[in-house]
Design a protein around this motif. Sequence first.
Motif, PDB file in Angstrom:
ATOM      1  N   LEU A 698      54.858 100.856  36.365  1.00  0.00           N
ATOM      2  CA  LEU A 698      54.405  99.550  36.841  1.00  0.00           C
ATOM      3  C   LEU A 698      52.914  99.376  36.583  1.00  0.00           C
ATOM      4  O   LEU A 698      52.084  99.509  37.483  1.00  0.00           O
ATOM      5  CB  LEU A 698      54.699  99.417  38.344  1.00  0.00           C
ATOM      6  CG  LEU A 698      56.162  99.649  38.759  1.00  0.00           C
ATOM      7  CD1 LEU A 698      56.263  99.742  40.267  1.00  0.00           C
ATOM      8  CD2 LEU A 698      57.047  98.533  38.226  1.00  0.00           C
ATOM      9  N   HIS A 699      52.557  99.126  35.358  1.00  0.00           N
ATOM     10  CA  HIS A 699      51.163  98.809  35.042  1.00  0.00           C
ATOM     11  C   HIS A 699      51.159  97.851  33.856  1.00  0.00           C
ATOM     12  O   HIS A 699      52.202  97.461  33.360  1.00  0.00           O
ATOM     13  CB  HIS A 699      50.346 100.075  34.750  1.00  0.00           C
ATOM     14  CG  HIS A 699      50.614 100.679  33.401  1.00  0.00           C
ATOM     15  ND1 HIS A 699      51.745 101.399  33.136  1.00  0.00           N
ATOM     16  CD2 HIS A 699      49.908 100.656  32.239  1.00  0.00           C
ATOM     17  CE1 HIS A 699      51.724 101.807  31.877  1.00  0.00           C
ATOM     18  NE2 HIS A 699      50.628 101.363  31.307  1.00  0.00           N
ATOM     19  N   ASN A 700      49.993  97.452  33.423  1.00  0.00           N
ATOM     20  CA  ASN A 700      49.886  96.461  32.350  1.00  0.00           C
ATOM     21  C   ASN A 700      50.457  96.987  31.036  1.00  0.00           C
ATOM     22  O   ASN A 700      50.442  98.197  30.782  1.00  0.00           O
ATOM     23  CB  ASN A 700      48.421  96.075  32.142  1.00  0.00           C
ATOM     24  CG  ASN A 700      47.551  97.280  31.876  1.00  0.00           C
ATOM     25  OD1 ASN A 700      47.129  97.940  32.812  1.00  0.00           O
ATOM     26  ND2 ASN A 700      47.283  97.574  30.612  1.00  0.00           N
ATOM     27  N   PRO A 701      50.976  96.103  30.177  1.00  0.00           N
ATOM     28  CA  PRO A 701      51.454  96.536  28.854  1.00  0.00           C
ATOM     29  C   PRO A 701      50.295  97.033  28.003  1.00  0.00           C
ATOM     30  O   PRO A 701      49.114  96.772  28.284  1.00  0.00           O
ATOM     31  CB  PRO A 701      52.066  95.258  28.260  1.00  0.00           C
ATOM     32  CG  PRO A 701      52.215  94.304  29.403  1.00  0.00           C
ATOM     33  CD  PRO A 701      51.163  94.657  30.402  1.00  0.00           C
ATOM     34  N   CYS A 702      50.628  97.748  26.930  1.00  0.00           N
ATOM     35  CA  CYS A 702      49.603  98.181  25.983  1.00  0.00           C
ATOM     36  C   CYS A 702      49.085  96.965  25.212  1.00  0.00           C
ATOM     37  O   CYS A 702      49.677  95.880  25.237  1.00  0.00           O
ATOM     38  CB  CYS A 702      50.159  99.230  25.025  1.00  0.00           C
ATOM     39  SG  CYS A 702      51.387  98.571  23.863  1.00  0.00           S
ATOM     40  N   SER A 703      47.979  97.140  24.519  1.00  0.00           N
ATOM     41  CA  SER A 703      47.338  96.011  23.832  1.00  0.00           C
ATOM     42  C   SER A 703      48.240  95.415  22.751  1.00  0.00           C
ATOM     43  O   SER A 703      48.224  94.200  22.526  1.00  0.00           O
ATOM     44  CB  SER A 703      46.007  96.461  23.217  1.00  0.00           C
ATOM     45  OG  SER A 703      46.199  97.571  22.358  1.00  0.00           O
ATOM     46  N   THR A 704      49.041  96.258  22.078  1.00  0.00           N
ATOM     47  CA  THR A 704      49.952  95.734  21.061  1.00  0.00           C
ATOM     48  C   THR A 704      50.974  94.790  21.673  1.00  0.00           C
ATOM     49  O   THR A 704      51.260  93.717  21.131  1.00  0.00           O
ATOM     50  CB  THR A 704      50.680  96.894  20.347  1.00  0.00           C
ATOM     51  OG1 THR A 704      49.716  97.758  19.768  1.00  0.00           O
ATOM     52  CG2 THR A 704      51.609  96.367  19.270  1.00  0.00           C
ATOM     53  N   THR A 705      51.532  95.179  22.822  1.00  0.00           N
ATOM     54  CA  THR A 705      52.522  94.339  23.488  1.00  0.00           C
ATOM     55  C   THR A 705      51.879  93.054  24.011  1.00  0.00           C
ATOM     56  O   THR A 705      52.468  91.968  23.921  1.00  0.00           O
ATOM     57  CB  THR A 705      53.186  95.105  24.641  1.00  0.00           C
ATOM     58  OG1 THR A 705      53.773  96.306  24.127  1.00  0.00           O
ATOM     59  CG2 THR A 705      54.259  94.266  25.314  1.00  0.00           C
ATOM     60  N   ILE A 706      50.664  93.157  24.560  1.00  0.00           N
ATOM     61  CA  ILE A 706      49.963  91.962  25.049  1.00  0.00           C
ATOM     62  C   ILE A 706      49.743  90.971  23.902  1.00  0.00           C
ATOM     63  O   ILE A 706      49.984  89.766  24.044  1.00  0.00           O
ATOM     64  CB  ILE A 706      48.619  92.342  25.693  1.00  0.00           C
ATOM     65  CG1 ILE A 706      48.853  93.192  26.948  1.00  0.00           C
ATOM     66  CG2 ILE A 706      47.815  91.098  26.054  1.00  0.00           C
ATOM     67  CD1 ILE A 706      47.577  93.765  27.543  1.00  0.00           C
ATOM     68  N   ALA A 719      50.387  85.296  28.527  1.00  0.00           N
ATOM     69  CA  ALA A 719      49.982  86.661  28.179  1.00  0.00           C
ATOM     70  C   ALA A 719      49.242  87.304  29.348  1.00  0.00           C
ATOM     71  O   ALA A 719      49.435  88.494  29.643  1.00  0.00           O
ATOM     72  CB  ALA A 719      49.110  86.649  26.925  1.00  0.00           C
ATOM     73  N   ALA A 720      48.415  86.521  30.042  1.00  0.00           N
ATOM     74  CA  ALA A 720      47.702  87.038  31.215  1.00  0.00           C
ATOM     75  C   ALA A 720      48.671  87.352  32.353  1.00  0.00           C
ATOM     76  O   ALA A 720      48.541  88.377  33.038  1.00  0.00           O
ATOM     77  CB  ALA A 720      46.650  86.025  31.670  1.00  0.00           C
TER      78      ALA A 720
END
Length: 745
Positions: A698-706, A719-720
């Motif tokens: 349960l944390h933010n996606p990686c930059s590629t996924t964002i 996206a945010a």
Amino acid sequence: MGPHDCSRCAGCPVHPLAQEADAGVNRDNVDFVVALAGNPNTGKSTVFNALTGLRQHTGNWPGKTVTRAEGSYEYEGSRYKLVDLPGTYSLMAATTDEEVARNFILFGRPDVTLIVVDASRLERNLNLVLQVLGITDRAVLCLNLIDEARRHGLEIDVARLAEELGIPVVATSARFGRGIDELVRVVHEVATGRVVCRPRQIETRSPVLAGALGKLQPRLEAAFPALPNARWVALRLLDGDRRVSDAIGSGELENLYQEGQADTAERPPDGDGKPTTPGREVVELASALRWDVGPNFHQSVVEAIYTEAVRIADPCVRRTGVRRRFDWDRALDWLFTSRWTGVPIMILMLAVVLWITVAGANYPSQALSDLLVKTIHPELKQGAAAIGLPWWLRGVLVDGMYLATAWVVAVMLPPMAIFFPLFTLLEDFGYLPRVAFNLDSTFRRAGAHGKQALTMCMGFGCNAAGVVATRVIDSPRERLIAILTNNFSLCNGRWPTQILIATIFIGALVPPYLAGLVSVMAVVGVALLGVMFAFVVSWALSRTLLRGEASTFSLELPPYRPPRILQTLYTSLVDRTIFVLWRAVLFALPAGAAIWLVANVQVGGESLAAHFVRLTDPAAVFIGLNGVILLAYVVAIPANEIVIPTVLMLTIATAGTVAGGAGTGVMFETTESSTAAILQAGGWTLLTGVNLMLFSLLHNPCSTTIYTIYKETGSTRWAAVATLLPLGIGVVVCLAVAQIWYLFV
């Protein structure tokens, strides 16, 4: 005003070249364009691969998020481009996939449309075939999976079927390469005009519909004599198809088939001030006749298509006298989709795949680590020193960028090389659609789409791939729900963290002979917790930000097929494993440099890492984590794969010790026991390990996924939301677990 010569301006919207470009056709350096159409689960992709081999690439259709695959091949000196259309059950343009497929066949003017059908389900597949033949008279039928039809005791009269349809028919078994050579030859004969098709048109039994067609079709043929599919166009006009109406009203469709030589001269304006054209008169007549055919017109057309499909299939298909074999498909479906056994078997299957991945990855991971870290790394350091590189540059390049990349390769490659082939084998076998079937009712109760189960499964391999896979969901609202919740699927980059922490902290709670089993069950439990959060968050979104009713969809359960081992290995290792690994390496290089810098750049006699850890540690401990973990997840935003090496490096750096002779801020490989000792020396407890497993989920996606979410939604806002929503949930869950722990332990 005289006729408009569109041949003078290829950029004009009604010029054939411009219309073909809009439909996604590029005829540069090819002699013939072949469209590949068919229902899902007919082996269409296998036919595509058999024809094109490795000469293929993927992209998107113009203005759409639907994936487009193209390939090429040569035959008798002619160059062919093969365009794989989206798999659809109809061309009524009710979905994006249907619209893309219909527009390519109608406006793209392929030289041949190759229609792939499942020989064991001929009657159902003929629905699409008859619709295609209404649009084009240049088609070939690929009667695929003929071996499966014979296995079920079905014999297809290929010659009779070709006579009934009015087009060539070729029986194939593409997975074994049977019939492919004949298929290539027949496509070439149709493309070059050696074989002329005379496709059968559907006759309607409705007197009202027949009367409307009797009035509209002659007017259409008189206005546009070059139109090869006047009956089909008339039916679409009566059905109110806006795209076809616009193409007729503007003269676009006629220009397309006459290469810009049609007489589309304007007549004096009518009452509304707009010039009258033959196309506009036809559209107005169709609008008037639409009132005569009534509201059941669409239903009548569909019934006529299915009636014709039954009439054609019945005399062409016969069951042989072979004794009916045991029905494995029915027996397996009874197990895999039963209300009582479907979900338990699904969980067991996941556990087995994880256990094989965990057990099988240990030795190759250690071997890669010995090669990349213990052998090559010292040689690189000596070489950098020998050529006189400054210490800080040696640190950034060798101890930072190289070691980060080496660690990612050693940790990621073995489990991916095991997990992805196993996942692909289940997909090839036909099991994944059963997973979607089992979870469909639950997703619908949550206000989401049943196909979200498929995108969630893709997320277990890579969240960015899972986000792209949501294109199969036609509803924008439900697709957005699937995108926002895909991060709750444990991606491949998070499996190493889960496995290592579960082994060190959970497995240590039981005797050694049970440690492996308990560790695997802990990881499975976290994965299932992610599925639960996907349901809960989907339910919450569908009743707050994204309100709406769940839509229905057709999910065809394909027959079970023996997996193709060699092709599966190629697909999973090259298309998935190497792709994900390469992406991780690209992000690991700058992340490794950042890790070395924060551990070695000092301010006030203390490294940047030490400053960050000291400032954030009180708040992190309050939620059951520590400052090292928070910094590791900040640095590891580019790639989840480097969380564990970053944690180890920062723990050593902030504790003031050095492991194995490495320098400060240097990533290193350790054994499981030494890793446990390092973490415990850094103040880690069972609570820290458990909460790290939860926070990894349960944390933010990686930059590629964002970035992928931004590209797919076209919205910074969503996206945010996709970034902050799981992060907020993770903090709340870790806080709750920590407070309960502090209260009772």
